[in-house]
Design an enzyme around this catalytic site. Structure first.
Site, PDB file in Angstrom:
ATOM      1  N   PHE A  80       9.092   9.288  32.715  1.00 15.87           N
ATOM      2  CA  PHE A  80      10.117  10.335  32.700  1.00 15.87           C
ATOM      3  C   PHE A  80       9.702  11.419  31.725  1.00 15.87           C
ATOM      4  O   PHE A  80       8.773  11.264  30.968  1.00 15.87           O
ATOM      5  CB  PHE A  80      11.497   9.768  32.308  1.00 15.87           C
ATOM      6  CG  PHE A  80      11.521   8.901  31.085  1.00 15.87           C
ATOM      7  CD1 PHE A  80      11.514   9.473  29.820  1.00 15.87           C
ATOM      8  CD2 PHE A  80      11.522   7.522  31.189  1.00 15.87           C
ATOM      9  CE1 PHE A  80      11.543   8.683  28.685  1.00 15.87           C
ATOM     10  CE2 PHE A  80      11.550   6.720  30.052  1.00 15.87           C
ATOM     11  CZ  PHE A  80      11.556   7.297  28.817  1.00 15.87           C
ATOM     12  N   TYR A 110       2.908   7.967  17.977  1.00 16.38           N
ATOM     13  CA  TYR A 110       4.346   7.729  17.839  1.00 16.38           C
ATOM     14  C   TYR A 110       4.720   6.575  16.931  1.00 16.38           C
ATOM     15  O   TYR A 110       5.876   6.440  16.544  1.00 16.38           O
ATOM     16  CB  TYR A 110       4.966   7.544  19.229  1.00 16.38           C
ATOM     17  CG  TYR A 110       4.907   8.816  20.037  1.00 16.38           C
ATOM     18  CD1 TYR A 110       5.841   9.827  19.840  1.00 16.38           C
ATOM     19  CD2 TYR A 110       3.890   9.037  20.954  1.00 16.38           C
ATOM     20  CE1 TYR A 110       5.771  11.014  20.545  1.00 16.38           C
ATOM     21  CE2 TYR A 110       3.814  10.222  21.673  1.00 16.38           C
ATOM     22  CZ  TYR A 110       4.756  11.210  21.462  1.00 16.38           C
ATOM     23  OH  TYR A 110       4.674  12.391  22.167  1.00 16.38           O
TER      24      TYR A 110
END
Length: 420
Positions: free
Chosen positions: A420, A123
Site C-alpha cells: 500500500f 525504518y
C-alpha cells in the site's frame, strides 16, 4: 534555508507524486494506476518537504484497519509514499517527516503504524520491526503434481465449479471472499472502498509479454467461494510450449475451493512453470504438492509494524496462552511509550496498563513490534542478543520470556497480501 514541511494541498499532488516517482526510478506509473492512487491519497495525512518551489521529500499515510491475533481490526496508519530526493539526502528530512508523522498518528489515537519497506534498514531506527514474511515460489509443473484429496464429489474437490470471469465484473464477489479472510489472518488490512480496484490494475511497468489479467472463480451451489487472478506468459521453442503462469492473488473460503484453484493453475495447457510471488509462509499448497523440494521457495520481509501506543496495541489483540507479566519498554523515538507495562491476557482478551512493579522482561519497542502479530518469536529475538538488528529482548524473571513467546504466537501465520 532548510526545506520546509507542510501538509499536502490537492493542487500540489502531481508535483508531489512526480518527486516520489523520480526517487524510486523506473518507468512512469500507468495512467489508470496513477489516477487511483490520486483518488486514494489522504491529503491531510500527506507531507511534502519543499525547498522553495521544489518538492524534495514526500510521506503519506492511509487510514487502515489491520487484523491482529484474535480477529480484531485495529486502527492503523498505513505509511506510504516515503521518499527524499537524491539532492537532499543526509539533511535530516526523513527523520523530520517520521517525527511529524508519528506525532500525528498518536494525536489521531491510532495504536499502530505499518509499512512495506523499500529499504528495511531505514525504518528500524524509527521503531518499526519486521512482523510478517512472504513466501515466493517457482514451480516446475511438469515435474510437480498437485495432489488433491479425492472422494468429495465427482471432480474430487468438494463439488466446486470453476469458470473464467471478467476480473472487473467479478470484483464485487471476489472482494467479499477476501473480506471473509481478513479477521482470520493477522496482518491483512480491511480494504476501504476503492482499494479493491488495485487488485485488477496493470502491474507497474505494464504487463510485458503476458496476457491481460485473467480471473477464475470457484463456485459451489451458485455462490462464489474462491478466486484466482493471474497472467499467462506464453513461450515456445523447438521442443514445444513452456509458458509461465504468474499468480497475482488467490483466496478461498474453504479447503475444497482452495485446492481446486491451485490444481487448476498447475494444469493449464501449454504451461510448465507456476510463479507465486507473495503467499503466506504457511500456505497449504506446500502440503498438497508431490515434491516440495522441487518448488523453489524463498522468504523475504513483508509488513513492518510500529507500536505507536504500546498499551492500546497490546490490549487490542488476544493471546494464545494465558499471560501475565511486566514489560519494561525502551522507545527513544517515541518516549511516551517508555516505562513498565503490565500485560494480562488470554484467548478472550487482554489489558495492558502502566505499572511500577518490577519488570519481568525488558525489550526495545522494535522487538515488541516484530512479535506483535504472532509471526516472530520473542525468544528468537532474545537469542539475537543486544546487538541484534531487531532490538533487544532480555529476561529478568526466569521462564517469563518463554511463556510470553508462547502467548504472543499465532496460527495462521501473519501475512500482508498486497502493498500500500
Amino acid at each position: 534555508m532548510a526545506p520546509q514541511l507542510r501538509t499536502l494541498e490537492a493542487r500540489e499532488w502531481d508535483t508531489w507524486y512526480r518527486t516520489l516517482e523520480r526517487a524510486f526510478g523506473g518507468p512512469p506509473t500507468p495512467p489508470e494506476t496513477r489516477e487511483l492512487w490520486q483518488s486514494l491519497t489522504e491529503h491531510d495525512r500527506s507531507i511534502g518537504a519543499w525547498d522553495g518551489d521544489e518538492c524534495v521529500g514526500t510521506a503519506g499515510a492511509f487510514s487502515l484497519r489491520l487484523s491482529v491475533p484474535g480477529g480484531a481490526l485495529v486502527d492503523t496508519a498505513g505509511v506510504t509514499m516515503v521518499s527524499v530526493s537524491a539532492t537532499h539526502r543526509r539533511r535530516g528530512l526523513m527523520t523530520a517527516m517520521m517525527r511529524r508523522q508519528l506525532d500525528d498518528i498518536r494525536e489521531r489515537g491510532e495504536p499502530l503504524a505499518a509499512l512495506v519497506a523499500s529499504e528495511p534498514d531505514i525504518y528500524g531506527r524509527f521503531g518499526y520491526g519486521m512482523a510478517t514474511q512472504q513466501l515466493s515460489t517457482t514451480i516446475d509443473t511438469t515435474r510437480v503434481r498437485m495432489e488433491v484429496p479425492a472422494g468429495e464429489g465427482a471432480d474430487g474437490v468438494s463439488g466446486v465449479r470453476l469458470r473464467y470471469a471478467d476480473p472487473v465484473s467479478a470484483l464485487t464477489a471476489c472482494e467479499a471472499v477476501y473480506a471473509d479472510q481478513v479477521s482470520g489472518r493477522p496482518g491483512m488490512p480491511a480494504r476501504p472502498p476503492g482499494w479493491e480496484r488495485l487488485s485488477v490494475l496493470t502491474p507497474q511497468g505494464g504487463g510485458g509479454d503476458g496476457s491481460p489479467l485473467q480471473c477464475v472463480v470457484a463456485e459451489r451451489d451458485g455462490a462464489t467461494v474462491g478466486y484466482a487472478r493471474f497472467h499467462n506468459t506464453p513461450q515456445w521453442n523447438l521442443s514445444g510450449a513452456h509458458g509461465t503462469i504468474v499468480l497475482r492473488d488467490l483466496e478461498a473460503r474453504d479447503p475444497g475451493a482452495y485446492a481446486a484453484l491451485w490444481r487448476f493453475l498447475f494444469e493449464i495447457d501449454l504451461t510448465s512453470t507456476l510463479v507465486a510471488q507473495n503467499r503466506p509462509v504457511d500456505d497449504a499448497w506446500q502440503h498438497l504438492v508431490s515434491d516440495v523440494r522441487r518448488c523453489e521457495r524463498q522468504l523475504r520481509d513483508g509488513l513492518f509494524v510500529r507500536l505507536v501506543d504500546v498499551g492500546a496495541a497490546l490490549a487490542a489483540r488476544t493471546y494464545r496462552a494465558p499471560v501475565e507479566l511486566v514489560f519494561e519498554v525502551t522507545d527513544p523515538f517515541c518516549p511516551w511509550n517508555e516505562g513498565r507495562w503490565r500485560l494480562a491476557g488470554d484467548t478472550g482478551g487482554a489489558s495492558c496498563t502502566r505499572t511500577r512493579a518490577a519488570a519481568d522482561v525488558t525489550l526495545h519497542v522494535r522487538a515488541l513490534a516484530s512479535a506483535y502479530l504472532g509471526g516472530v518469536s520473542l525468544t528468537a529475538l532474545a537469542r539475537a542478543g543486544r546487538a541484534g538488528r531487531a532490538g533487544r529482548a532480555d529476561e529478568l524473571s526466569r521462564g517469563t520470556l518463554a511463556r510470553a513467546s508462547l502467548a504472543f504466537g499465532n496460527e495462521p501465520a501473519p501475512w500482508l497480501p498486497h502493498s500500500f
